[in-house]
Design a protein around this motif. Structure first.
Motif, short mmCIF file in Angstrom:
data_model
loop_
_atom_site.label_atom_id
_atom_site.label_comp_id
_atom_site.label_asym_id
_atom_site.label_seq_id
_atom_site.Cartn_x
_atom_site.Cartn_y
_atom_site.Cartn_z
N VAL A 259 10.18 106.18 -92.99
CA VAL A 259 10.27 107.17 -91.90
C VAL A 259 11.19 108.31 -92.30
O VAL A 259 11.99 108.19 -93.24
CB VAL A 259 10.80 106.51 -90.60
N LYS A 260 11.09 109.42 -91.59
CA LYS A 260 11.98 110.55 -91.81
C LYS A 260 13.31 110.29 -91.09
O LYS A 260 13.33 109.79 -89.96
CB LYS A 260 11.36 111.84 -91.26
N ASP A 261 14.42 110.65 -91.75
CA ASP A 261 15.71 110.51 -91.09
C ASP A 261 16.12 111.85 -90.46
O ASP A 261 15.40 112.84 -90.55
CB ASP A 261 16.78 110.00 -92.06
N ASN A 262 17.27 111.85 -89.83
CA ASN A 262 17.74 113.05 -89.11
C ASN A 262 18.03 114.23 -90.03
O ASN A 262 18.06 115.37 -89.59
CB ASN A 262 19.00 112.72 -88.29
N LYS A 263 18.25 113.95 -91.29
CA LYS A 263 18.61 115.00 -92.24
C LYS A 263 17.41 115.54 -93.00
O LYS A 263 17.56 116.30 -93.95
CB LYS A 263 19.67 114.47 -93.22
N GLY A 264 16.23 115.12 -92.61
CA GLY A 264 15.02 115.60 -93.29
C GLY A 264 14.63 114.78 -94.49
O GLY A 264 13.62 115.04 -95.14
N GLY A 265 15.45 113.76 -94.80
CA GLY A 265 15.12 112.87 -95.89
C GLY A 265 14.25 111.73 -95.40
O GLY A 265 13.59 111.83 -94.36
#
Length: 808
Positions: free
Chosen positions: A309-315
């Motif tokens: 999944v995508k994290d909050n930082k765009g990673g």
């Protein structure tokens, strides 16, 4: 009958068919790849005015499949250019061409009716005597030959390549009662020597050998999850490399393979192996059933035991499945005192004993999965094979286990483990804690192990004769593990020098990742000393997972941090001198690299008289990644090779540029063939061994051949043409423009200029002929100057702590 496979036909271009075609192209065989004709036009085809009769449409399926395969990563081809060896077509227009091939491999959908329909059409065009095989993971082979001719039956066999065919070593051969013995013998030998496979002869039983045992093992773990209250993370941590299994362990492997594939094999086994006492293991636990209902099938559906999944930082982040709540959440760190205890134990067999004797959950799982496994595999003999060693071969080659179940059992002690199997509380469905009678008979006769080594050859306990026999096909192999104890003539902490017989010795590295430090340098020089005095030739190779990860950068880092440049200068000089001794000794030196062959490992190979390398050799001069240039003769060697390639009718700077970029971009070959294309190997000075097990024997044959031909010690070169300022200008301008475009950092620019300085011979006003020692001195000076740079030290430290390069 003598057979020569020049051309094959692969019928079916799906994931397996296209990649099998590619692997045959890898070994130089001409391939005809066929598939069905589409029954409808695509919108794009309609827009172009094409019809169903257009050739481009009729071959669309096969061409798209092949294109997808060639673009896949990792590549199924040794070299992208090899795709030219594959011609495509379709069943309706081109099936008649199979009359011109030597081997027909059917790889259509896994349905018996479809396969039988294809074989009916094949018989219209197949010439008598042509090999015909079906690639299947479990359909009974004998059912496919119904209504076929006697010649078809005599030349028909099952072949089960594991996916991906280039990289997974297992090839199962499944003959029927009609298959001629010479056909089976040929397929086994061809698979071994030409395709580089571990060939396992199977009986025509459900799922054959690899999947029968492999799927049992994986499903057994799913049943133990609830019994031992295990999480997804715990299972994968406990059943990974510490246990001698791949990094993907259990549930990550299921995600890669596809849960639907695992379930289909399990259901097939449950239905088709009614007499299997442990068939209850093949019944799916509730969480697997739920995952299938949810279509959480792994990577193909973007969700399985893990979800990216995508994290909050765009990673991106990878979540794991909670098997109790059936929800995804952050992965939990897994700690285990048993795993910690196994870390310093490199010998896999000794590590198994440490693992078994642990007291935490990891050790409990080890026992709960292995004791029933030993019971299960013992009872599959003689059902699926008469020779138990084939089960071990299948698990190593098909599932990536370091050692197979009988080998693990040997490591734990056969007799003492039987008592533990009886008392294991975590029983699996249908298993009683009792091993097959033949194991008791073996022990009663005083035979305490399944395997033993005699005169450097591995023997197995033959149940029929109740005696030990050599494993068929291994008599001509050289396995250092089997002779190290009796044939070592010198050793230190990093090297063993082993007598291979016939006047040939081998210098074996056994440091961590086979990195090269002072002990290896000492050992190599000792090996050359011994060979020059008493032997006919020297081989440099080992039985590790990788040939060499290069120089010991930890040692370099310590000297550089302490600014002990005099000591570092001496160490680099010794490295260079050793490379030159490999090149200019009085006896032939053959390097036999495989897998990772980086930095110093690559440099030593480049200086050998001959390189006998495994097809899967990933070779490169990667020093840029730690902020330096190749300092063990690699920079010098590329300047020398560029000089040898200069011609009057070409722009010589282009040749220099190609060599320069190979080092500057830290290019690593993805195969032995690409190692040649990148310039690490020279025409006429290398040969490729397809089967890793045969590498050392092939290297010894080459060393003896060089010695018998009257080896003459070469003289150091003093005729190397370097371009001086004529080349430096191009290097400096190129580096400056790359830096200005933000393609490289300031430090990359500095390293590039240092490399250019060496390869161009320094500040020379005109092209000049120089000696190897002149270039080695420049190389060493540049290397030391870069080691004094703070950014280089940052790169080395990052590599040591993080295991990956830093671009600062």
């Amino acid at each position: 009958m003598n057979r020569n496979i020049k051309k094959i036909a692969v019928l079916g271009s799906g994931v397996m068919g296209s990649r099998i075609a590619c692997h045959f192209a890898n070994i130089g065989v001409e391939v005809l790849l066929l598939d069905i004709v589409p029954n409808a036009l695509l919108p794009a085809e309609e827009a172009k005015g094409l019809t169903l009769d257009s050739k481009i449409v009729r071959n669309r399926i096969v061409n798209q499949s092949l294109e997808t395969a060639v673009k896949s990563n990792p590549s199924p081809l040794f070299s992208k250019s090899y795709v030219k060896r594959i011609k495509t077509g379709n069943f309706d227009d081109d099936l008649k061409q199979i009359a011109q091939v030597d081997w027909i491999i059917e790889v259509v959908v896994e349905r018996l009716d479809v396969k039988k329909s294809v074989f009916e059409r094949v018989e219209q065009f197949r010439k008598p005597g042509t090999l015909i095989t079906s690639n299947t993971s479990g359909i009974p082979i004998h059912l496919m030959t119904e209504e076929r001719s006697e010649d078809f039956k005599a030349h028909f066999c099952g072949t089960h390549f594991f996916n991906p065919p280039r990289y997974l070593q297992l090839l199962e051969i499944i003959p029927t009662s009609h298959t001629h013995k010479d056909v089976v013998t040929f397929l086994v030998e061809f698979g071994d020597k030409m395709l580089g496979k571990t060939v396992v002869l199977c009986k025509d039983t459900p799922a054959f050998i690899g999947n029968r045992i492999g799927v049992y093992s994986m499903l057994a773990l799913t049943h133990l999850v609830e019994k031992l209250d295990l999480s997804v993370e715990e299972v994968d941590k406990y059943t990974g490399p510490a246990m001698g299994h791949p990094k993907s362990a259990t549930f990550r492997t299921a995600d890669v393979v596809g849960l639907d594939t695992l379930v289909n094999v399990a259901k097939g086994l449950e239905e088709n192996a009614p007499d299997d006492e442990a068939k209850g293991v093949f019944q799916l636990p509730a969480f697997i059933t739920k995952m299938v209902e949810n279509k959480w099938l792994g990577e193909k559906t973007k969700k399985g035991f893990y979800e990216k999944v995508k994290d909050n930082k765009g990673g991106s982040d990878i979540l794991s499945l909670n098997l109790k709540t059936m929800t995804f959440g952050p992965q939990e760190k897994v700690k285990s005192s048993t795993l910690e205890a196994t870390k310093p134990v490199e010998d896999i067999r000794k590590r198994m004993k440490v693992y078994e004797q642990g007291t935490d959950k990891a050790a409990e799982l080890f026992r709960a999965m292995h004791y029933p496994l030993f019971e299960y595999v013992s009872k599959r003999v003689p059902e699926i094979t008469d020779d138990f060693f084939r089960i071990d071969d299948a698990m190593r080659a098909g599932f990536g286990w370091e050692i197979g179940p009988f080998e693990v059992w040997d490591a734990l002690g056969v007799r003492e483990t039987i008592e533990k199997i009886k008392t294991e509380e975590k029983r699996l469905p249908g298993q009683a804690g009792e091993v097959a009678q033949w194991v008791h008979d073996m022990l009663a006769a005083g035979n305490e192990s399944f395997y033993k080594i005699e005169n450097g050859i591995r023997h197995f306990y033959d149940i029929a004769s109740k005696s030990y026999k050599p494993i068929p096909g291994t008599e001509e192999l050289i396995v250092l593990d089997h002779i190290r104890d009796t044939k070592t003539i010198w050793k230190n902490s990093g090297v063993s020098i082993i007598d291979l017989g016939d006047g040939i010795i081998n210098c074996e590295f056994h440091t961590k990742m086979n990195t090269i430090g002072g002990d290896v340098i000492e050992g190599l020089n000792k090996a050359i000393d011994l060979a020059e005095k008493e032997y006919r030739g020297l081989i440099i190779s080992n039985d590790g997972k990788n040939f060499s990860a290069g120089a010991n950068i930890g040692m370099i880092f310590m000297m550089a941090v302490e600014q002990d440049y005099e000591e570092l200068n001496m160490a680099v000089r010794m490295f260079q001198n050793t490379a030159m001794r490999i090149r200019y000794s009085s006896i032939p030196v053959v390097a036999a690299p495989f897998q990772l062959t980086l930095g110093g490992g690559c440099e030593f190979s480049m200086h050998a008289d001959f390189v006998q390398l495994h097809a899967e050799t990933y070779m490169g001069l990667v020093e840029f990644g730690v902020g330096v240039i190749p300092g063990g003769g690699g920079s010098k060697e590329f300047a020398l090779r560029a000089s040898d390639e200069y011609r009057e009718d070409q722009i010589v700077q282009n040749t220099l540029k190609d060599r320069f970029l190979t080092i500057g971009q830290a290019k690593v070959s993805t195969s032995a063939v690409e190692a040649f294309e990148l310039g690490y190997l020279q025409q006429g000075k290398y040969a490729v061994t397809m089967n890793r097990a045969r590498l050392l024997a092939d290297a010894k044959t080459k060393a003896l051949e060089l010695a018998a031909d009257g080896y003459i010690q070469p003289a150091p070169r003093d005729d190397i043409k370097v371009l001086g300022n004529q080349g430096l200008g191009i290097v400096y301008v190129g580096a400056a423009s790359m830096h200005a475009g933000n393609y490289i950092s300031e430090h990359d620019k500095k390293i590039s200029e240092k490399l250019g300085w060496v390869m161009c011979g320094g500040n020379l006003s005109a092209p000049t002929e120089v000696s190897e020692q002149y270039l080695l001195d420049l190389e060493r000076k540049a290397f030391l100057e870069l080691c004094a740079e703070r950014k280089t030290l940052e790169r080395i430290q990052h590599m040591l702590t993080k295991g990956k390069p830093l671009r600062n």
